[in-house]
Design a protein around this motif. Structure first.
Motif, mmCIF file in Angstrom:
data_model
loop_
_atom_site.group_PDB
_atom_site.id
_atom_site.type_symbol
_atom_site.label_atom_id
_atom_site.label_comp_id
_atom_site.label_asym_id
_atom_site.label_seq_id
_atom_site.Cartn_x
_atom_site.Cartn_y
_atom_site.Cartn_z
ATOM 1 N N LEU A 1 -6.724 7.981 -10.359
ATOM 2 C CA LEU A 1 -5.419 8.177 -9.578
ATOM 3 C C LEU A 1 -5.359 9.718 -9.414
ATOM 4 C CD1 LEU A 1 -2.653 7.324 -8.282
ATOM 5 C CD2 LEU A 1 -1.757 7.112 -10.551
ATOM 6 N N SER A 2 -5.249 10.607 -10.588
ATOM 7 C CA SER A 2 -5.276 12.008 -10.348
ATOM 8 C C SER A 2 -6.127 12.522 -9.426
ATOM 9 C CB SER A 2 -5.628 12.492 -11.800
ATOM 10 O OG SER A 2 -5.403 14.137 -11.762
ATOM 11 N N ASN A 3 -7.521 12.072 -9.551
ATOM 12 C CA ASN A 3 -8.072 12.446 -8.344
ATOM 13 C C ASN A 3 -7.870 12.044 -6.864
ATOM 14 O OD1 ASN A 3 -10.085 13.428 -10.468
ATOM 15 N ND2 ASN A 3 -11.405 11.720 -10.539
ATOM 16 N N SER A 4 -7.378 10.956 -6.735
ATOM 17 C CA SER A 4 -7.237 10.476 -5.267
ATOM 18 C C SER A 4 -5.909 11.358 -4.982
ATOM 19 C CB SER A 4 -6.753 9.125 -5.511
ATOM 20 O OG SER A 4 -7.647 8.140 -5.799
ATOM 21 N N VAL A 5 -5.134 11.712 -5.887
ATOM 22 C CA VAL A 5 -4.026 12.488 -5.481
ATOM 23 C C VAL A 5 -4.250 13.976 -5.092
ATOM 24 C CG1 VAL A 5 -1.796 13.821 -6.325
ATOM 25 C CG2 VAL A 5 -2.268 11.404 -6.880
ATOM 26 N N TYR B 1 -9.540 7.604 12.489
ATOM 27 C CA TYR B 1 -10.498 8.435 12.456
ATOM 28 C C TYR B 1 -11.619 7.833 11.589
ATOM 29 C CZ TYR B 1 -7.216 11.621 14.665
ATOM 30 O OH TYR B 1 -6.440 12.219 15.424
ATOM 31 N N ALA B 2 -11.539 6.706 11.148
ATOM 32 C CA ALA B 2 -12.327 6.024 10.195
ATOM 33 C C ALA B 2 -12.821 6.974 9.011
ATOM 34 C CB ALA B 2 -13.835 5.875 11.105
ATOM 35 N N THR B 3 -12.106 7.747 8.522
ATOM 36 C CA THR B 3 -12.342 8.277 7.389
ATOM 37 C C THR B 3 -12.007 7.481 6.069
ATOM 38 O OG1 THR B 3 -9.979 9.197 7.305
ATOM 39 C CG2 THR B 3 -11.719 10.610 8.296
ATOM 40 N N VAL B 4 -11.254 6.115 6.255
ATOM 41 C CA VAL B 4 -11.108 5.145 5.278
ATOM 42 C C VAL B 4 -12.430 4.795 4.749
ATOM 43 C CG1 VAL B 4 -10.943 3.185 6.727
ATOM 44 C CG2 VAL B 4 -9.679 3.212 4.659
ATOM 45 N N GLU B 5 -13.432 4.522 5.447
ATOM 46 C CA GLU B 5 -14.900 4.165 5.128
ATOM 47 C C GLU B 5 -15.235 5.047 4.165
ATOM 48 O OE1 GLU B 5 -17.397 2.709 8.129
ATOM 49 O OE2 GLU B 5 -15.770 2.641 9.742
ATOM 50 N N LEU B 6 -15.123 6.441 4.061
ATOM 51 C CA LEU B 6 -15.758 7.386 3.176
ATOM 52 C C LEU B 6 -14.603 7.249 2.024
ATOM 53 C CD1 LEU B 6 -16.324 10.492 5.659
ATOM 54 C CD2 LEU B 6 -17.793 8.809 4.874
ATOM 55 N N VAL B 7 -13.400 7.185 2.202
ATOM 56 C CA VAL B 7 -12.548 7.265 1.099
ATOM 57 C C VAL B 7 -12.947 5.837 0.143
ATOM 58 C CG1 VAL B 7 -10.012 6.470 0.257
ATOM 59 C CG2 VAL B 7 -10.636 8.355 2.031
ATOM 60 N N TYR B 8 -13.275 4.718 0.574
ATOM 61 C CA TYR B 8 -13.579 3.475 -0.047
ATOM 62 C C TYR B 8 -15.065 3.745 -0.517
ATOM 63 C CZ TYR B 8 -9.559 1.077 2.008
ATOM 64 O OH TYR B 8 -8.282 0.651 2.352
ATOM 65 N N SER B 9 -15.774 4.169 0.098
ATOM 66 C CA SER B 9 -17.181 4.415 -0.748
ATOM 67 C C SER B 9 -16.955 5.431 -1.756
ATOM 68 C CB SER B 9 -18.095 5.128 0.330
ATOM 69 O OG SER B 9 -18.354 4.375 1.552
ATOM 70 N N ALA B 10 -16.059 6.368 -1.939
ATOM 71 C CA ALA B 10 -15.971 7.341 -2.988
ATOM 72 C C ALA B 10 -15.308 6.631 -3.900
ATOM 73 C CB ALA B 10 -15.403 8.749 -2.587
ATOM 74 N N GLN B 11 -14.214 5.779 -3.626
ATOM 75 C CA GLN B 11 -13.252 5.373 -4.548
ATOM 76 C C GLN B 11 -13.027 3.617 -4.026
ATOM 77 O OE1 GLN B 11 -11.886 3.754 -7.233
ATOM 78 N NE2 GLN B 11 -11.835 5.948 -7.637
ATOM 79 N N PRO B 12 -13.708 2.781 -4.769
ATOM 80 C CA PRO B 12 -13.868 1.579 -4.378
ATOM 81 C C PRO B 12 -12.629 0.464 -4.598
ATOM 82 C CG PRO B 12 -15.800 1.782 -5.563
ATOM 83 C CD PRO B 12 -15.078 3.139 -5.575
ATOM 84 N N ARG B 13 -11.681 1.333 -5.384
ATOM 85 C CA ARG B 13 -10.386 0.685 -5.849
ATOM 86 C C ARG B 13 -9.432 0.907 -4.760
ATOM 87 N NH1 ARG B 13 -10.012 2.321 -12.226
ATOM 88 N NH2 ARG B 13 -11.354 4.262 -11.281
ATOM 89 N N TRP C 1 -6.423 0.096 -3.821
ATOM 90 C CA TRP C 1 -4.975 0.344 -4.262
ATOM 91 C C TRP C 1 -4.799 1.845 -4.469
ATOM 92 C CZ3 TRP C 1 -3.629 2.418 -8.623
ATOM 93 C CH2 TRP C 1 -4.586 2.378 -9.656
ATOM 94 N N LEU C 2 -5.617 2.548 -4.754
ATOM 95 C CA LEU C 2 -5.403 4.033 -4.922
ATOM 96 C C LEU C 2 -5.006 5.025 -3.840
ATOM 97 C CD1 LEU C 2 -8.256 4.866 -7.652
ATOM 98 C CD2 LEU C 2 -5.770 4.932 -8.001
ATOM 99 N N LEU C 3 -5.678 4.493 -2.560
ATOM 100 C CA LEU C 3 -5.249 5.207 -1.529
ATOM 101 C C LEU C 3 -3.831 5.123 -1.047
ATOM 102 C CD1 LEU C 3 -6.112 6.662 1.194
ATOM 103 C CD2 LEU C 3 -6.637 4.609 2.083
ATOM 104 N N PRO C 4 -3.100 3.980 -0.928
ATOM 105 C CA PRO C 4 -1.682 4.039 -0.592
ATOM 106 C C PRO C 4 -1.000 4.557 -1.832
ATOM 107 C CG PRO C 4 -2.648 1.877 -1.021
ATOM 108 C CD PRO C 4 -3.663 2.407 -0.878
ATOM 109 N N VAL C 5 -1.340 4.320 -3.014
ATOM 110 C CA VAL C 5 -0.476 4.911 -4.215
ATOM 111 C C VAL C 5 -0.790 6.423 -4.354
ATOM 112 C CG1 VAL C 5 -0.495 4.992 -6.775
ATOM 113 C CG2 VAL C 5 -0.850 2.908 -5.746
ATOM 114 N N ALA C 6 -1.695 7.037 -3.929
ATOM 115 C CA ALA C 6 -1.992 8.427 -4.060
ATOM 116 C C ALA C 6 -1.163 9.271 -2.728
ATOM 117 C CB ALA C 6 -3.283 8.854 -3.875
ATOM 118 N N LYS C 7 -1.273 8.386 -1.644
ATOM 119 C CA LYS C 7 -0.201 8.780 -0.408
ATOM 120 C C LYS C 7 1.204 8.663 -0.738
ATOM 121 C CE LYS C 7 -3.660 8.135 3.228
ATOM 122 N NZ LYS C 7 -4.097 9.594 3.221
#
Length: 260
Positions: A4-8, A86-98, A100-106
């Motif tokens: 989570l810290s890394n996602s933030v 911008y299709a960056t979500v695919e890169l995010v999911y590749s780096a962090q498969p979990r 739920w971390l994306l909306p929580v970090a945002k």
């Protein structure tokens, strides 16, 4: 916690100095209610408008609740939606498969930005305006019960509005649709409820999310609270925001990013 810290940190890294957040969204959220209140105070002092005796503390945050919270919400909504645009979500999911971390970090990043911007605005209204416009804002007291409530509850309300918006964006990653839906509900459906027959309208308004949230944030009550007062009303709005955020998080976890 490390993930989570890394996602933030990743979300913070995306906010460059040239981001519209810093030179458009946050300044607009802060300056708009200040400008509106200053304009009204000047007009009242010149007897151009009827100020009804001056500003009261429990109405001092009105324009912040009306405009700033939605403006700040749009930042988080746009950030999440743009991951799909911008299709960056695919890169995010590749780096962090979990996922739920994306909306929580945002929410952590943009929610805390909303809290900070709202708090600064409220402090300026409660401290600076009574000194600059004593004839109109002289009754406003930052140390009163109403003032202290605005100082903590209005930033909390702004955070919850951001959670609501990001949650809806998780279900519909289209910023215009999300912001439009929130505005339609807030200024359309909730405003229309006041036009219903009195007995029906009073009951309906008591369940309106934003009316309860604004009452809980310190606004002068326009409805009879049914959740035990201001704290209960704010908790009711928090529950609704949490439900939508949870639904959006689940929606993101199940969505195929390549289809957006």
């Amino acid at each position: 916690m490390v993930a989570l810290s890394n996602s933030v940190r990743s979300e913070l890294a995306k906010l460059s100095r040239r981001s519209p957040l810093w030179f458009a969204i946050v300044p607009l959220a802060v300056l708009l209610p200040l400008a509106l209140n200053a304009g009204l105070a000047i007009a009242t002092g010149m007897n151009k408008v009827n100020g009804s005796g001056g500003m009261d503390t429990n109405n001092a945050g009105y324009w912040v609740m009306i405009f700033s919270t939605v403006i700040l919400m749009s930042a988080g909504v746009a950030s999440l939606s743009n991951e799909f645009k911008y299709a960056t979500v695919e890169l995010v999911y590749s780096a962090q498969p979990r996922r739920w971390l994306l909306p929580v970090a945002k929410l952590i990043v943009f929610g805390l930005i909303a809290v900070t911007a709202t708090f600064v605005t409220v402090v300026m209204l409660l401290v600076a305006f009574p000194a600059v416009f004593p004839d109109v804002w002289g009754r406003v007291d930052a140390t009163s019960a109403a003032g202290l409530r605005l100082l903590w509850a209005l930033p909390v309300f702004a955070f919850l509005v951001s959670a609501l918006g990001i949650g809806i964006a998780g279900l519909i990653p289209r910023p215009g649709v999300v912001v439009g839906a929130v505005l339609l509900w807030k200024f359309g459906i909730e405003a229309f409820s006041a036009l219903l027959p009195v007995k029906i309208g009073n009951v309906v308004q008591q369940w309106m999310p934003f009316k309860n949230g604004e009452l809980g944030a310190g606004q002068y009550p326009t409805i009879h609270p049914i959740f035990g007062g201001a704290n209960g009303s704010l908790a009711y709005f928090a529950l609704i925001a949490a439900v939508f955020f949870a639904l959006g998080t689940v929606g993101l976890s199940r969505r195929d990013p390549t289809t957006d």
